[in-house]
Design a protein around this motif. Sequence first.
Motif, PDB file in Angstrom:
ATOM      1  N   LEU A  70       0.808  -1.211   0.000  1.00 59.97           N
ATOM      2  CA  LEU A  70       0.000   0.000   0.000  1.00 59.97           C
ATOM      3  C   LEU A  70       0.847   1.270   0.000  1.00 59.97           C
ATOM      4  CD1 LEU A  70      -2.840   1.045  -0.084  1.00 59.97           C
ATOM      5  CD2 LEU A  70      -2.973   0.791   2.386  1.00 59.97           C
ATOM      6  N   SER A  71       1.946   1.299   0.759  1.00 63.41           N
ATOM      7  CA  SER A  71       2.778   2.506   0.780  1.00 63.41           C
ATOM      8  C   SER A  71       3.392   2.746  -0.599  1.00 63.41           C
ATOM      9  CB  SER A  71       3.852   2.423   1.858  1.00 63.41           C
ATOM     10  OG  SER A  71       4.740   1.367   1.618  1.00 63.41           O
ATOM     11  N   ARG A  72       3.827   1.688  -1.264  1.00 63.11           N
ATOM     12  CA  ARG A  72       4.384   1.816  -2.621  1.00 63.11           C
ATOM     13  C   ARG A  72       3.308   2.316  -3.583  1.00 63.11           C
ATOM     14  NH1 ARG A  72       5.410  -1.524  -7.300  1.00 63.11           N
ATOM     15  NH2 ARG A  72       7.448  -1.000  -8.156  1.00 63.11           N
ATOM     16  N   PHE A  73       2.099   1.804  -3.441  1.00 56.23           N
ATOM     17  CA  PHE A  73       0.976   2.235  -4.264  1.00 56.23           C
ATOM     18  C   PHE A  73       0.743   3.740  -4.111  1.00 56.23           C
ATOM     19  CE2 PHE A  73      -3.584   3.262  -4.242  1.00 56.23           C
ATOM     20  CZ  PHE A  73      -3.922   2.975  -5.551  1.00 56.23           C
ATOM     21  N   LYS A  81       1.587   9.089 -11.375  1.00 57.65           N
ATOM     22  CA  LYS A  81       0.245   9.394 -11.884  1.00 57.65           C
ATOM     23  C   LYS A  81      -0.141  10.842 -11.587  1.00 57.65           C
ATOM     24  CE  LYS A  81      -0.903   5.043 -12.911  1.00 57.65           C
ATOM     25  NZ  LYS A  81      -0.994   4.564 -14.245  1.00 57.65           N
ATOM     26  N   LYS A  82       0.759  11.537 -10.869  1.00 57.69           N
ATOM     27  CA  LYS A  82       0.547  12.946 -10.496  1.00 57.69           C
ATOM     28  C   LYS A  82      -0.743  13.138  -9.711  1.00 57.69           C
ATOM     29  CE  LYS A  82       3.218  14.445 -14.393  1.00 57.69           C
ATOM     30  NZ  LYS A  82       3.286  15.098 -15.658  1.00 57.69           N
ATOM     31  N   ASP A  83      -1.074  12.156  -8.896  1.00 61.51           N
ATOM     32  CA  ASP A  83      -2.280  12.209  -8.079  1.00 61.51           C
ATOM     33  C   ASP A  83      -1.925  12.866  -6.752  1.00 61.51           C
ATOM     34  OD1 ASP A  83      -4.633  11.877  -6.720  1.00 61.51           O
ATOM     35  OD2 ASP A  83      -4.853   9.755  -7.214  1.00 61.51           O
ATOM     36  N   LYS A  84      -2.039  14.168  -6.710  1.00 65.92           N
ATOM     37  CA  LYS A  84      -1.624  14.940  -5.531  1.00 65.92           C
ATOM     38  C   LYS A  84      -2.516  14.698  -4.314  1.00 65.92           C
ATOM     39  CE  LYS A  84       0.657  18.431  -8.272  1.00 65.92           C
ATOM     40  NZ  LYS A  84       0.698  19.825  -8.678  1.00 65.92           N
ATOM     41  N   PHE A 120      11.703  17.776 -12.926  1.00 68.04           N
ATOM     42  CA  PHE A 120      10.715  18.682 -12.354  1.00 68.04           C
ATOM     43  C   PHE A 120       9.750  19.169 -13.440  1.00 68.04           C
ATOM     44  CE2 PHE A 120       9.040  22.747 -10.921  1.00 68.04           C
ATOM     45  CZ  PHE A 120       8.596  22.416  -9.652  1.00 68.04           C
ATOM     46  N   LYS A 121      10.270  19.534 -14.603  1.00 67.23           N
ATOM     47  CA  LYS A 121       9.414  19.973 -15.721  1.00 67.23           C
ATOM     48  C   LYS A 121       8.475  18.842 -16.142  1.00 67.23           C
ATOM     49  CE  LYS A 121      12.676  23.147 -17.826  1.00 67.23           C
ATOM     50  NZ  LYS A 121      13.576  23.347 -18.975  1.00 67.23           N
ATOM     51  N   GLU A 122       9.003  17.632 -16.208  1.00 67.73           N
ATOM     52  CA  GLU A 122       8.224  16.472 -16.622  1.00 67.73           C
ATOM     53  C   GLU A 122       7.090  16.174 -15.637  1.00 67.73           C
ATOM     54  OE1 GLU A 122       9.401  11.873 -16.449  1.00 67.73           O
ATOM     55  OE2 GLU A 122      10.690  13.046 -17.774  1.00 67.73           O
ATOM     56  N   ARG A 123       7.429  16.184 -14.347  1.00 68.04           N
ATOM     57  CA  ARG A 123       6.460  15.814 -13.310  1.00 68.04           C
ATOM     58  C   ARG A 123       5.573  16.987 -12.897  1.00 68.04           C
ATOM     59  NH1 ARG A 123       9.461  12.591  -9.140  1.00 68.04           N
ATOM     60  NH2 ARG A 123       9.383  11.016 -10.738  1.00 68.04           N
ATOM     61  N   GLY A 124       6.151  18.186 -12.887  1.00 69.51           N
ATOM     62  CA  GLY A 124       5.384  19.375 -12.504  1.00 69.51           C
ATOM     63  C   GLY A 124       5.418  19.693 -11.025  1.00 69.51           C
ATOM     64  N   PHE A 125       6.075  18.845 -10.228  1.00 73.46           N
ATOM     65  CA  PHE A 125       6.196  19.077  -8.789  1.00 73.46           C
ATOM     66  C   PHE A 125       7.315  18.191  -8.253  1.00 73.46           C
ATOM     67  CE2 PHE A 125       3.346  15.545  -9.301  1.00 73.46           C
ATOM     68  CZ  PHE A 125       3.642  14.677  -8.264  1.00 73.46           C
ATOM     69  N   ASN A 126       7.809  18.558  -7.072  1.00 65.83           N
ATOM     70  CA  ASN A 126       8.810  17.743  -6.382  1.00 65.83           C
ATOM     71  C   ASN A 126       8.098  17.012  -5.259  1.00 65.83           C
ATOM     72  OD1 ASN A 126      10.860  16.657  -4.842  1.00 65.83           O
ATOM     73  ND2 ASN A 126      12.115  18.495  -4.820  1.00 65.83           N
ATOM     74  N   GLN A 127       7.964  15.696  -5.381  1.00 66.87           N
ATOM     75  CA  GLN A 127       7.194  14.924  -4.419  1.00 66.87           C
ATOM     76  C   GLN A 127       7.783  14.994  -3.009  1.00 66.87           C
ATOM     77  OE1 GLN A 127       9.049  13.494  -6.792  1.00 66.87           O
ATOM     78  NE2 GLN A 127      10.492  12.274  -5.650  1.00 66.87           N
ATOM     79  N   SER A 128       9.068  15.242  -2.869  1.00 65.90           N
ATOM     80  CA  SER A 128       9.647  15.302  -1.518  1.00 65.90           C
ATOM     81  C   SER A 128       9.301  16.612  -0.823  1.00 65.90           C
ATOM     82  CB  SER A 128      11.155  15.088  -1.548  1.00 65.90           C
ATOM     83  OG  SER A 128      11.815  16.143  -2.197  1.00 65.90           O
ATOM     84  N   GLU A 129       8.869  17.606  -1.588  1.00 63.77           N
ATOM     85  CA  GLU A 129       8.408  18.848  -0.940  1.00 63.77           C
ATOM     86  C   GLU A 129       7.120  18.601  -0.209  1.00 63.77           C
ATOM     87  OE1 GLU A 129       8.180  21.818  -4.010  1.00 63.77           O
ATOM     88  OE2 GLU A 129      10.318  22.155  -3.987  1.00 63.77           O
TER      89      GLU A 129
END
Length: 129
Positions: A70-73, A81-84, A120-129
């Motif tokens: 679940l954590s990996r999911f 999937k850019k599901d914020k 960053f351009k590809e993803r649109g955000f930094n997930q670690s932020e």
Amino acid sequence: MNSIKEFIEKILDEIFPPKCTVCNRNKAISPECKICTSCINIMKDYKLNISLKNEEKREIGLGILRYDGLSRFLIHRLKYKKDKRMAPIIAELIYDDVKAFCNRHHTNYIVPIPMHSERFKERGFNQSE
């Protein structure tokens, strides 16, 4: 109620209860939480809270979640999937452990790991932020 929008959202939540953002089957505990009790209970099994130490046996980091199931999911949904909507769920899972780590080490700041500008351009955000 602060606004008409909130009022309409409350009515819609009563008619169409919010689904869990993880399993999409069960009713979410609340619109703010966006996750069901079953998924919350499952996620507790993924907690590690392992202290990472250097050669001098000084704590230098913390392993909070097992990276499987679940954590990996959740992490994959956020990163690829850019599901914020996953970000607050992950944050809620790790908050207490990160806070305790920071208190033990009198930490004032947490700095996100920078990522390559192309990524960053590809993803649109930094997930670690």
